[in-house]
Design a protein around this motif. Structure first.
Motif, mmCIF file in Angstrom:
data_model
loop_
_atom_site.group_PDB
_atom_site.id
_atom_site.type_symbol
_atom_site.label_atom_id
_atom_site.label_comp_id
_atom_site.label_asym_id
_atom_site.label_seq_id
_atom_site.Cartn_x
_atom_site.Cartn_y
_atom_site.Cartn_z
ATOM 1 N N LYS A 482 0.833 -1.206 0.000
ATOM 2 C CA LYS A 482 0.000 0.000 0.000
ATOM 3 C C LYS A 482 0.868 1.256 0.000
ATOM 4 C CE LYS A 482 -3.479 0.434 2.725
ATOM 5 N NZ LYS A 482 -4.332 0.440 3.920
ATOM 6 N N LEU A 513 -8.209 1.412 -7.820
ATOM 7 C CA LEU A 513 -8.164 1.988 -6.479
ATOM 8 C C LEU A 513 -7.801 3.463 -6.584
ATOM 9 C CD1 LEU A 513 -6.210 -0.845 -4.629
ATOM 10 C CD2 LEU A 513 -8.675 -0.431 -4.556
ATOM 11 N N LEU A 518 -7.242 3.672 -1.579
ATOM 12 C CA LEU A 518 -6.004 2.951 -1.288
ATOM 13 C C LEU A 518 -5.543 3.198 0.144
ATOM 14 C CD1 LEU A 518 -3.778 1.174 -2.459
ATOM 15 C CD2 LEU A 518 -2.604 3.255 -3.188
#
Length: 647
Positions: A482, A513, A518
């Motif tokens: 991430k 995303l 996110l």
């Protein structure tokens, strides 16, 4: 000339302290969000642990617990009962000493009466109420015992009453009785809806000295009395059944003798009816060698109850919790002004996160704003790739003018949607050339604005495909992935604003995303690594930008284990079937025909993954990279920059 004295500032928070660093606090909050926490939980955790130079709620809770431990070790709760028994034995002993020298029958009869006294202190005191004492010292001790019981019982219901009745004169008792009658009448009038603030003011003007906490209205008075009455009951519940029955009987007897029994019972019923939410039962363990009187024991138990409420408020572990639930006065009573200042600074930090545009929404529906997401992306970029070289231009220059790159020195009229910086000098010159308006003022019109032209750079269509399967969670790769995605997005959108960037996450299905999604993406216990679907979405993005340079980066820790069937549903199988592998490689071939090279970042040493990636690279011509999790971000960003330099 008068002199000056300087000392430590003690009138609230330091007015010269450094301003709140909301950005640093946001970075800490962002780390929790990156780990899978919801923004509301991340904020709660931040406030609990504190931040740089700012104590958190957990530190205050520990101080609350320590104060509670000290309170519980003050002494036993049966002090009044022990003192009553001691004074009773002393009075009986003094009376026996006076009777012993007398050889008469009356003295023997009196001694026999003393011998037959019940072992229960309350029953013995009741029997001795009409006894004709021979000893003046014994009579004085017995009067001291009765006065002690009156004062302790009243002090257990009214804070400070023990001191108010220290002289024990009949006038003092009559005034207390009048106060009880007036208080009960005021409560009954309030039940009928007839009470007014003026009634309360008159009551306090006459009896305010009996209430040292100085309540401001009837509601505060009821709250104070109800809490103390509940604590007194909990003191009784903390004793053994025998002690409780004996002390309760002593208290009732003391109130009957003082003529206050009925008024006290009326008041107790009214307080219970108004505050049924309080803990009116349940013991409170206390330790220590010293016996506490009923008044002091009630004060300790009431304070422990307040500390428990305060600790729960500071814990923020209930639905809809917020710092507004923390009572500053309760904090001040428990821990002092410095703790109040700590809570206020935490409140200010939370306000600053909102006021500066980083957080929005309610307590339960808290969200990161786009501004916060940009900040988290910039922070992630600094952490994974601290200092990209200024020598890397990030694109090929051309002579055409465009929206990014170095200024060319010329300008053009502004058009709606332009993001280039304004050419302030030419804009003002255009307005000034029309001549001044009323009063010699220069007024700007839309047609006056010009923007600075810049050298155009080649744009890229960037796709970052991030594996979100549950194996990434189990291997501790969720957060690095991430963080890498956010860092790359921040780099591409700030240094290469002309690029079209997409982050695509995939597990059983793939989906695009957005940066906000996110950042707040939560853990998903989903089986499947559907790289085929991710490549389909990436291909659509590239097809929408056919003139852009294609850059496709894949982050994964396992070979594909899912693919899309003809009806659009995802099929998961492990070990992966030939159908899954063939479907995925078919999308790889389509990417190859588009001219897109796939660079794969492998995060696991898996023979199956090695075999699949070798087949992928052999068909596509891309690259294989094997970064460690802590270096993933630097590898991805460096690879992106190298692709932007060479096409």
């Amino acid at each position: 000339m008068s002199g000056f004295r300087y000392g430590e500032y003690d009138d609230g928070p330091d007015p010269l302290r450094a301003p709140y660093d909301a950005r640093a606090a946001l970075d800490e909050l962002g780390r929790s969000v990156m780990s899978g926490a919801r923004p509301s939980q991340a904020l709660r955790d931040l406030l609990r642990r504190g931040t740089r130079g700012l104590a958190g709620l957990d530190g205050l809770r520990e101080r609350i617990r320590e104060r509670g431990r000290r309170l519980r070790s003050q002494g036993r709760l049966d002090g009044t009962l022990s003192e009553a028994r001691r004074l009773l034995d002393q009075a009986v002993g003094q009376e026996r000493a006076a009777l012993f020298p007398d050889p008469g029958d009356e003295a023997r009869l009196r001694e026999r009466e003393l011998d037959e006294l019940p072992s229960d202190a309350s029953a013995a005191i009741r029997r001795l109420a009409g006894y004709q004492w021979r000893s003046d010292a014994a009579r004085a001790t017995f009067d001291q015992l009765r006065d002690l019981l009156r004062r302790e019982v009243l002090d257990s219901r009214f804070l400070g009453m023990k001191q108010a009745l220290e002289n024990g004169s009949p006038e003092d008792l009559r005034r207390v009785a009048a106060m009880l009658d007036a208080l009960n009448a005021m409560l009954e009038a309030d039940d009928r809806g007839e009470h007014t603030p003026a009634d309360f003011d008159r009551f306090m003007a006459e009896y305010g000295d009996l209430f040292p906490d100085r309540p401001r209205d009837l509601a505060e008075l009821v709250d104070s009395l109800a809490r103390r009455s509940a604590a007194a009951q909990r003191v009784l519940d903390s004793l053994t059944p025998e002690q409780r029955a004996e002390l309760d009987a002593l208290g009732r007897q003391a109130m009957e003798e003082a003529g206050l029994s009925e008024s006290m019972e009326r008041l107790g019923r009214a307080l219970r009816a108004r505050r049924p939410d309080l803990a009116w039962s349940g013991g409170q363990p206390m330790t220590g060698d010293q016996g506490l009187g009923m008044g002091d024991a009630t004060t300790a138990v009431a304070e422990l109850a307040e500390l428990a409420e305060l600790e729960a408020a500071l814990g923020q572990d209930y639905a809809g919790a917020g710092l507004d639930d923390v009572d500053p006065e309760a904090v001040r009573r428990a821990l002092g002004q410095s703790a109040v200042d700590d809570v206020e600074r935490l409140r200010e930090l939370e306000r600053q996160l909102r006021d500066q545009g980083y957080l929005s929404g309610s307590r339960t529906g808290l969200e990161l704003t786009p501004k916060a997401v940009r900040r988290l992306g910039e922070t992630a970029l600094r952490e994974v790739f601290p200092a990209p070289s200024r020598g890397r231009p990030g694109g090929h220059e051309s002579t055409a003018v465009g929206a990014a790159g170095e200024p060319t020195g010329s300008s053009r009229p502004w058009r709606f949607g332009d993001e280039q910086p304004l050419d302030v000098v030419r804009t003002l010159a255009n307005a000034a050339s029309r001549g001044g308006g009323p009063g010699g003022r220069t007024r700007l019109r839309p047609e006056d604005f010009e923007v600075a032209e810049t050298e155009r750079r080649d744009a890229a269509a960037v796709c970052l495909l991030v594996d979100l399967s549950y194996s990434m969670v189990l291997r501790g790769l969720w957060e690095p992935a991430k963080r890498t995605a956010m860092a790359l997005h921040a780099l591409a959108t700030t240094r290469f604003p002309q690029d079209a960037v997409r982050v695509i996450g995939f597990n059983d299905y793939a989906r695009e995303l957005k940066p906000g999604e996110l950042a707040g993406l939560s853990l998903e216990r989903v089986q499947g690594t559907n790289l085929q679907h991710a490549l389909v979405l990436a291909g659509r993005h590239l097809d929408r930008h056919p003139e852009f340079e294609p850059i496709v980066l894949v982050i994964t820790d396992g070979e594909p284990t899912a693919h899309l069937e003809r009806d659009g549903t995802s099929r998961f199988e492990y070990p992966p079937t030939r159908r899954t592998t063939e479907s995925t490689l078919a999308e790889v071939d389509r990417m190859t025909r588009r001219g897109a090279r796939l660079n794969v970042f492998m995060l696991a040493d898996d023979p199956r993954l090695e075999e699949f990636v070798s087949a992928l690279v052999g068909r596509n011509g891309g690259r294989t990279l094997r970064p460690s999790p802590d270096r993933l971000g630097a590898f991805v960003v460096d690879e992106f920059l190298s692709r932007r330099r060479t096409r």
